[in-house]
Enzyme design. Structure first.
Site, PDB file in Angstrom:
ATOM      1  N   LEU A 131       0.867  -1.171   0.000  1.00 45.21           N
ATOM      2  CA  LEU A 131       0.000   0.000   0.000  1.00 45.21           C
ATOM      3  C   LEU A 131       0.908   1.226   0.000  1.00 45.21           C
ATOM      4  O   LEU A 131       1.988   1.209   0.603  1.00 45.21           O
ATOM      5  CB  LEU A 131      -0.884   0.038   1.254  1.00 45.21           C
ATOM      6  CG  LEU A 131      -1.943  -1.062   1.420  1.00 45.21           C
ATOM      7  CD1 LEU A 131      -2.641  -0.908   2.776  1.00 45.21           C
ATOM      8  CD2 LEU A 131      -2.960  -1.020   0.293  1.00 45.21           C
ATOM      9  N   ASP A 132       0.478   2.281  -0.671  1.00 43.73           N
ATOM     10  CA  ASP A 132       1.260   3.510  -0.659  1.00 43.73           C
ATOM     11  C   ASP A 132       1.396   4.034   0.768  1.00 43.73           C
ATOM     12  O   ASP A 132       0.563   3.732   1.637  1.00 43.73           O
ATOM     13  CB  ASP A 132       0.588   4.582  -1.519  1.00 43.73           C
ATOM     14  CG  ASP A 132       0.555   4.204  -2.991  1.00 43.73           C
ATOM     15  OD1 ASP A 132       1.390   3.380  -3.409  1.00 43.73           O
ATOM     16  OD2 ASP A 132      -0.299   4.743  -3.718  1.00 43.73           O
ATOM     17  N   LYS A 133       2.405   4.848   0.994  1.00 45.10           N
ATOM     18  CA  LYS A 133       2.672   5.393   2.327  1.00 45.10           C
ATOM     19  C   LYS A 133       1.430   6.002   2.969  1.00 45.10           C
ATOM     20  O   LYS A 133       1.119   5.738   4.129  1.00 45.10           O
ATOM     21  CB  LYS A 133       3.779   6.447   2.234  1.00 45.10           C
ATOM     22  CG  LYS A 133       4.071   7.161   3.544  1.00 45.10           C
ATOM     23  CD  LYS A 133       5.111   8.252   3.360  1.00 45.10           C
ATOM     24  CE  LYS A 133       5.315   9.032   4.658  1.00 45.10           C
ATOM     25  NZ  LYS A 133       6.296  10.132   4.491  1.00 45.10           N
ATOM     26  N   ARG A 231      -5.391   5.896  -7.719  1.00 44.29           N
ATOM     27  CA  ARG A 231      -5.055   7.315  -7.817  1.00 44.29           C
ATOM     28  C   ARG A 231      -4.949   7.755  -9.275  1.00 44.29           C
ATOM     29  O   ARG A 231      -5.462   8.816  -9.655  1.00 44.29           O
ATOM     30  CB  ARG A 231      -3.743   7.575  -7.072  1.00 44.29           C
ATOM     31  CG  ARG A 231      -3.812   7.233  -5.596  1.00 44.29           C
ATOM     32  CD  ARG A 231      -2.438   7.160  -4.946  1.00 44.29           C
ATOM     33  NE  ARG A 231      -1.744   8.433  -5.028  1.00 44.29           N
ATOM     34  CZ  ARG A 231      -0.462   8.581  -4.724  1.00 44.29           C
ATOM     35  NH1 ARG A 231       0.268   7.539  -4.340  1.00 44.29           N
ATOM     36  NH2 ARG A 231       0.099   9.773  -4.820  1.00 44.29           N
TER      37      ARG A 231
END
Length: 300
Positions: A131-133, A231
């Site tokens: 998962l992205d930060k 995104r």
């Protein structure tokens, strides 16, 4: 080993023959550790056929030098084969680019006393998917190599169901829909992803949960799992995620930094027991606060 009854890519053959992931096999090929008929082969896509003789040298695993850190993380589920973690917003999943501390991996090394799969190497032990930060929520961690291999195969064949929740800018007209647009590296900014003609297949399903004056609360389901997929796709159709300065606006009225995105549900078949597992994680506090502000504004 001698190839029997196979005609196709070298990496595919070795992945099956060695019970290793394709990414692991591709790496050892590219590092010069594979020979076919006494000739070194550096391309994973090299075609092999019955009768070919393959020599493979699997490098000794490097000593893990990452620091195990006592960082509080929420374990939603755990058994001897795997764990499901609710990753907090702002935490990087694995070390990289000089950042070797305070990541989820550092926390996992402490939490599970190093009992993590080695498939993804020294830097990403146990990490099946990321998962992205600034994306919070659920992800699966493998404790054994066997579990990791089977989970990776399930992920690749779209057998792991992942549900996300987000707030996007703009008011979506459709109640639901699908975004089917290939994603690859941005042609100019190589740190970003983009919808490009020669990209990899990327499919995202969305459903509107609530509409506000300038925003929409949405539920999303991934068929594929490309880097930054949600995104990129939401920006591509003109509704970037709130707070996403990379693919949307640099500033927002809530002062939130980083996309408002939460991996709220995950469902998969246990790689060893074959039991169907489903987990959910509540929206984080900051996310709920923004929703409440938007709801109060709607009611005025």
């Amino acid at each position: 080993m001698t190839v029997e009854g196979f005609d196709g890519r070298l990496d595919k053959y070795l992945s099956e023959a060695l019970s290793k992931t394709r990414s692991f096999v591709q790496k050892i090929i590219e590092e010069g550790n594979v020979w076919v008929n006494q000739s070194q082969v550096l391309k994973p896509a090299y075609k092999v056929k019955s009768g070919d003789i393959i020599k493979v040298v699997i490098p000794e695993p490097k000593q893990l030098s990452l620091v195990a850190q006592d960082i509080d993380i929420e374990v939603v589920y755990e058994d001897e084969h795997l764990a499901v973690i609710n990753k907090p917003r702002g935490m990087v999943v694995h070390p990289g680019a000089g950042n070797f501390e305070n990541t989820l991996v550092n926390a996992l090394l402490h939490k599970f006393s190093g009992r993590l799969s080695s498939i993804n190497g020294v830097i990403r032990p146990g990490i099946v998917h990321r998962l992205d930060k600034d994306t919070s929520g659920l992800l699966i961690v493998a404790k054994t190599d066997e579990a990791h291999i089977k989970l990776s195969e399930a992920l690749k064949s779209h057998q792991i169901k992942r549900i996300y929740y987000a707030i996007c800018e703009g008011v979506l007209k459709e109640d639901s829909g699908v975004i089917n647009a290939p994603i690859g590296r941005h042609p100019v900014n190589r740190l970003k992803m983009a919808v490009v003609p020669n990209g990899k297949e990327a499919v995202t399903y969305f459903e509107v949960l609530e509409r506000f004056d300038k925003y929409t609360f949405i539920k999303l389901r991934l068929k594929t799992g490309r880097t930054h997929q949600i995104r990129v796709h939401m920006s591509y159709i003109g509704y970037p995620l709130l707070g996403d300065s990379s693919y949307g606006r640099a500033k927002n009225e809530f002062g939130v930094q980083g996309q408002v995105l939460h991996a709220g549900e995950i469902e998969f078949v246990h790689p060893i027991t074959s039991k169907v597992l489903h987990f959910s994680a509540d929206l984080p506090e900051y996310f709920v606060e923004i929703l409440n502000m938007l709801r109060n504004r709607n009611n005025k």
